[in-house]
Design a protein around this motif. Structure first.
Motif, PDB file in Angstrom:
ATOM      1  N   ASN A  32      13.812 -27.378  15.576  1.00  0.00           N
ATOM      2  CA  ASN A  32      12.604 -26.602  16.568  1.00  0.00           C
ATOM      3  C   ASN A  32      12.982 -25.258  16.802  1.00  0.00           C
ATOM      4  OD1 ASN A  32      11.134 -29.281  16.459  1.00  0.00           O
ATOM      5  ND2 ASN A  32      12.462 -29.844  18.331  1.00  0.00           N
ATOM      6  N   GLY A  33      13.764 -24.528  15.756  1.00  0.00           N
ATOM      7  CA  GLY A  33      14.024 -23.110  15.949  1.00  0.00           C
ATOM      8  C   GLY A  33      15.268 -22.905  16.708  1.00  0.00           C
ATOM      9  N   VAL A  34      16.019 -24.010  17.317  1.00  0.00           N
ATOM     10  CA  VAL A  34      17.306 -23.939  17.844  1.00  0.00           C
ATOM     11  C   VAL A  34      18.307 -24.210  17.066  1.00  0.00           C
ATOM     12  CG1 VAL A  34      18.607 -24.698  19.833  1.00  0.00           C
ATOM     13  CG2 VAL A  34      16.077 -24.390  19.890  1.00  0.00           C
ATOM     14  N   PHE A  35      19.414 -23.276  17.038  1.00  0.00           N
ATOM     15  CA  PHE A  35      20.454 -23.461  16.155  1.00  0.00           C
ATOM     16  C   PHE A  35      21.193 -24.605  16.548  1.00  0.00           C
ATOM     17  CE2 PHE A  35      25.166 -22.499  15.805  1.00  0.00           C
ATOM     18  CZ  PHE A  35      25.489 -22.692  14.464  1.00  0.00           C
ATOM     19  N   ASP A  36      22.137 -25.298  15.736  1.00  0.00           N
ATOM     20  CA  ASP A  36      22.629 -26.614  15.798  1.00  0.00           C
ATOM     21  C   ASP A  36      23.575 -26.695  14.693  1.00  0.00           C
ATOM     22  OD1 ASP A  36      23.863 -28.973  16.520  1.00  0.00           O
ATOM     23  OD2 ASP A  36      22.316 -30.051  17.021  1.00  0.00           O
ATOM     24  N   PRO A  37      24.847 -26.582  14.628  1.00  0.00           N
ATOM     25  CA  PRO A  37      25.609 -26.782  13.633  1.00  0.00           C
ATOM     26  C   PRO A  37      25.809 -28.036  12.937  1.00  0.00           C
ATOM     27  CG  PRO A  37      27.144 -26.479  15.474  1.00  0.00           C
ATOM     28  CD  PRO A  37      25.641 -26.078  15.824  1.00  0.00           C
ATOM     29  N   GLY A  38      25.459 -29.145  14.123  1.00  0.00           N
ATOM     30  CA  GLY A  38      25.589 -30.490  13.425  1.00  0.00           C
ATOM     31  C   GLY A  38      24.309 -31.022  13.137  1.00  0.00           C
ATOM     32  N   ALA A  39      23.104 -30.173  12.995  1.00  0.00           N
ATOM     33  CA  ALA A  39      21.788 -30.830  12.574  1.00  0.00           C
ATOM     34  C   ALA A  39      21.733 -30.848  11.100  1.00  0.00           C
ATOM     35  CB  ALA A  39      20.968 -29.750  12.930  1.00  0.00           C
ATOM     36  N   ASN A  40      21.024 -31.640  10.620  1.00  0.00           N
ATOM     37  CA  ASN A  40      21.012 -32.086   8.901  1.00  0.00           C
ATOM     38  C   ASN A  40      19.560 -31.293   8.522  1.00  0.00           C
ATOM     39  OD1 ASN A  40      19.275 -33.920   9.907  1.00  0.00           O
ATOM     40  ND2 ASN A  40      20.371 -35.591   9.236  1.00  0.00           N
ATOM     41  N   THR A  41      19.011 -30.546   9.375  1.00  0.00           N
ATOM     42  CA  THR A  41      17.826 -29.883   8.567  1.00  0.00           C
ATOM     43  C   THR A  41      18.182 -28.373   9.054  1.00  0.00           C
ATOM     44  OG1 THR A  41      16.654 -30.259  10.793  1.00  0.00           O
ATOM     45  CG2 THR A  41      16.337 -31.940   9.344  1.00  0.00           C
ATOM     46  N   VAL A  42      17.284 -27.586   8.195  1.00  0.00           N
ATOM     47  CA  VAL A  42      17.284 -26.139   8.575  1.00  0.00           C
ATOM     48  C   VAL A  42      16.278 -25.802   9.790  1.00  0.00           C
ATOM     49  CG1 VAL A  42      16.432 -23.805   7.706  1.00  0.00           C
ATOM     50  CG2 VAL A  42      17.725 -25.524   6.089  1.00  0.00           C
ATOM     51  N   GLY A  43      16.800 -25.054  10.809  1.00  0.00           N
ATOM     52  CA  GLY A  43      16.293 -24.975  11.964  1.00  0.00           C
ATOM     53  C   GLY A  43      15.495 -23.779  12.054  1.00  0.00           C
ATOM     54  N   LEU A  44      16.049 -22.655  11.336  1.00  0.00           N
ATOM     55  CA  LEU A  44      15.567 -21.275  11.416  1.00  0.00           C
ATOM     56  C   LEU A  44      16.370 -20.285  10.667  1.00  0.00           C
ATOM     57  CD1 LEU A  44      16.979 -19.628  14.732  1.00  0.00           C
ATOM     58  CD2 LEU A  44      17.922 -21.847  14.011  1.00  0.00           C
ATOM     59  N   THR A  45      15.580 -19.340  10.260  1.00  0.00           N
ATOM     60  CA  THR A  45      16.099 -18.371   9.382  1.00  0.00           C
ATOM     61  C   THR A  45      16.429 -16.988  10.188  1.00  0.00           C
ATOM     62  OG1 THR A  45      14.794 -19.037   7.479  1.00  0.00           O
ATOM     63  CG2 THR A  45      15.666 -16.780   7.358  1.00  0.00           C
ATOM     64  N   MET A  46      17.677 -16.447   9.911  1.00  0.00           N
ATOM     65  CA  MET A  46      18.035 -15.560  10.574  1.00  0.00           C
ATOM     66  C   MET A  46      18.588 -14.139   9.710  1.00  0.00           C
ATOM     67  SD  MET A  46      20.623 -17.308  13.542  1.00  0.00           S
ATOM     68  CE  MET A  46      21.278 -16.065  14.196  1.00  0.00           C
ATOM     69  N   GLU A  47      17.794 -13.186   9.634  1.00  0.00           N
ATOM     70  CA  GLU A  47      17.927 -12.010   8.725  1.00  0.00           C
ATOM     71  C   GLU A  47      19.352 -11.317   9.040  1.00  0.00           C
ATOM     72  OE1 GLU A  47      16.452  -7.745   7.381  1.00  0.00           O
ATOM     73  OE2 GLU A  47      15.467  -8.826   8.831  1.00  0.00           O
ATOM     74  N   GLY A  48      20.107 -11.761   7.866  1.00  0.00           N
ATOM     75  CA  GLY A  48      21.725 -11.139   7.593  1.00  0.00           C
ATOM     76  C   GLY A  48      22.787 -12.207   8.011  1.00  0.00           C
ATOM     77  N   ALA A  49      22.350 -13.356   8.245  1.00  0.00           N
ATOM     78  CA  ALA A  49      23.084 -14.622   8.818  1.00  0.00           C
ATOM     79  C   ALA A  49      23.778 -14.931   7.314  1.00  0.00           C
ATOM     80  CB  ALA A  49      22.322 -15.708   9.000  1.00  0.00           C
ATOM     81  N   GLY A  50      23.351 -14.817   6.251  1.00  0.00           N
ATOM     82  CA  GLY A  50      24.114 -15.125   4.930  1.00  0.00           C
ATOM     83  C   GLY A  50      25.457 -14.323   4.745  1.00  0.00           C
ATOM     84  N   ARG A  51      25.082 -12.993   4.936  1.00  0.00           N
ATOM     85  CA  ARG A  51      26.362 -12.224   4.888  1.00  0.00           C
ATOM     86  C   ARG A  51      27.373 -12.248   5.931  1.00  0.00           C
ATOM     87  NH1 ARG A  51      21.959  -8.769   3.107  1.00  0.00           N
ATOM     88  NH2 ARG A  51      22.390  -8.072   0.725  1.00  0.00           N
ATOM     89  N   ALA A  52      26.823 -12.395   7.307  1.00  0.00           N
ATOM     90  CA  ALA A  52      27.571 -12.643   8.688  1.00  0.00           C
ATOM     91  C   ALA A  52      28.539 -13.677   8.291  1.00  0.00           C
ATOM     92  CB  ALA A  52      26.768 -12.744   9.789  1.00  0.00           C
ATOM     93  N   GLY A  53      27.888 -14.872   7.634  1.00  0.00           N
ATOM     94  CA  GLY A  53      28.833 -16.012   7.486  1.00  0.00           C
ATOM     95  C   GLY A  53      29.810 -15.943   6.540  1.00  0.00           C
ATOM     96  N   LEU A  54      29.394 -15.185   5.607  1.00  0.00           N
ATOM     97  CA  LEU A  54      30.591 -15.015   4.539  1.00  0.00           C
ATOM     98  C   LEU A  54      31.670 -14.127   4.742  1.00  0.00           C
ATOM     99  CD1 LEU A  54      31.397 -15.126   1.475  1.00  0.00           C
ATOM    100  CD2 LEU A  54      29.626 -13.508   0.898  1.00  0.00           C
ATOM    101  N   LYS A  55      31.311 -13.057   5.734  1.00  0.00           N
ATOM    102  CA  LYS A  55      32.132 -12.198   6.271  1.00  0.00           C
ATOM    103  C   LYS A  55      33.462 -12.797   7.124  1.00  0.00           C
ATOM    104  CE  LYS A  55      29.801  -7.749   6.642  1.00  0.00           C
ATOM    105  NZ  LYS A  55      29.118  -6.734   7.601  1.00  0.00           N
ATOM    106  N   LEU A  56      32.787 -13.701   7.858  1.00  0.00           N
ATOM    107  CA  LEU A  56      33.659 -14.682   8.799  1.00  0.00           C
ATOM    108  C   LEU A  56      34.451 -15.527   7.700  1.00  0.00           C
ATOM    109  CD1 LEU A  56      34.400 -14.668  11.633  1.00  0.00           C
ATOM    110  CD2 LEU A  56      32.985 -16.006  12.076  1.00  0.00           C
ATOM    111  N   THR A  57      33.847 -16.271   6.897  1.00  0.00           N
ATOM    112  CA  THR A  57      34.314 -17.112   5.975  1.00  0.00           C
ATOM    113  C   THR A  57      35.477 -16.434   5.228  1.00  0.00           C
ATOM    114  OG1 THR A  57      32.364 -18.507   5.847  1.00  0.00           O
ATOM    115  CG2 THR A  57      34.093 -18.754   3.901  1.00  0.00           C
ATOM    116  N   THR A  58      35.172 -15.368   4.725  1.00  0.00           N
ATOM    117  CA  THR A  58      36.268 -14.477   4.024  1.00  0.00           C
ATOM    118  C   THR A  58      37.411 -14.157   4.649  1.00  0.00           C
ATOM    119  OG1 THR A  58      34.414 -13.511   2.601  1.00  0.00           O
ATOM    120  CG2 THR A  58      36.852 -12.481   2.632  1.00  0.00           C
ATOM    121  N   LEU A  59      37.420 -13.958   6.142  1.00  0.00           N
ATOM    122  CA  LEU A  59      38.343 -13.689   6.987  1.00  0.00           C
ATOM    123  C   LEU A  59      39.148 -14.702   7.012  1.00  0.00           C
ATOM    124  CD1 LEU A  59      39.547 -11.654   9.403  1.00  0.00           C
ATOM    125  CD2 LEU A  59      38.057 -12.799  10.723  1.00  0.00           C
ATOM    126  N   PHE A  60      38.321 -15.910   7.529  1.00  0.00           N
ATOM    127  CA  PHE A  60      39.381 -17.066   7.822  1.00  0.00           C
ATOM    128  C   PHE A  60      40.109 -17.791   6.505  1.00  0.00           C
ATOM    129  CE2 PHE A  60      36.877 -17.765  11.802  1.00  0.00           C
ATOM    130  CZ  PHE A  60      37.759 -17.420  12.780  1.00  0.00           C
TER     131      PHE A  60
END
Length: 227
Positions: A32-60
């Motif tokens: 319902n448009g609310v982010f939840d890392p434990g959900a098993n459905t796509v809840g929303l689209t956030m522009e730039g989220a892909g690159r942001a996730g990759l930057k942090l993933t690369t760091l860790f």
């Protein structure tokens, strides 16, 4: 590149040379448009989220590789939002391993009769099956063994790696005065049969708070990568 699998937050490609490449999307899990890392459905689209996730993933992932903790990470291209990885074999049709430091999310929904919101948990590790139809049910060590998904030794290796990785992330966040509530990890086997961390480590698969205020995946990346 050839598309071999389209997931909720990433697509998986294979190059002509047989290499595996993950393409990070701007979609995040939730309801319902609310982010939840434990959900098993796509809840929303956030522009730039892909690159942001990759930057942090690369760091860790780079930090984990330095510490000798096995991961599938080879390298990444932030502009293209892609990550080259070691091919992995999943356990069963996929497992998610959660390390919890606070009682929130699905843990609280299941055990709310006994737990209170935000109650401290001592790095509790649980395993769930990746099964959208059955809402990713939790599964015990005994059931994993009986169903032939994990051996006892594999379970212990994954649990140990989960604790080590979660503690590393927790300490990295703590340096920025951020508290890790929980983190979701995935594991697989490399071509030689060794267990390794796969998928990602980003704001999209953890809950992080500062002074009891939730930090969004995009904001977490900005804090961690720029600090």
């Amino acid at each position: 590149m050839k598309l071999i699998y389209s997931g909720k937050t990433k697509d998986v490609y294979q190059t002509e040379e047989g290499k595996i490449v993950l393409k990070f999307k701007d979609d995040v899990t939730g309801e319902n448009g609310v982010f939840d890392p434990g959900a098993n459905t796509v809840g929303l689209t956030m522009e730039g989220a892909g690159r942001a996730g990759l930057k942090l993933t690369t760091l860790f992932f780079r930090e984990l590789n330095k510490k000798g903790i096995p991961t599938h990470f080879i390298d990444s291209n932030i502009e293209e939002a892609t990550m080259k990885v070691v091919p992995a074999t999943h356990f069963g049709e996929g497992l998610e391993v959660i390390c919890r430091y606070k009682a929130v999310g699905s843990f609280l929904r299941r055990y709310g009769k006994y737990a209170t919101e935000g109650q401290a948990l001592d790095g509790f590790v649980e395993v769930t099956l990746k099964d959208d139809e059955r809402k990713d049910p939790p599964i015990s060590e005994d059931a994993l063994k009986m169903l032939g998904i994990l051996t006892e030794e594999e379970y212990q290796v994954i649990k140990s790696l989960t604790v080590k990785i979660a503690e590393m992330v927790k300490e990295a966040l703590k340096e920025r005065e951020i508290e890790l509530y929980d983190i979701k990890l995935e594991f697989g086997k490399d071509p030689d049969g060794n267990i390794m961390l796969i998928d990602e480590i980003s704001g999209g698969n953890m809950r992080a708070y500062r002074e009891d205020q939730y930090i969004s995946p995009m904001e977490l990346q900005k804090i961690m990568v720029s600090s």
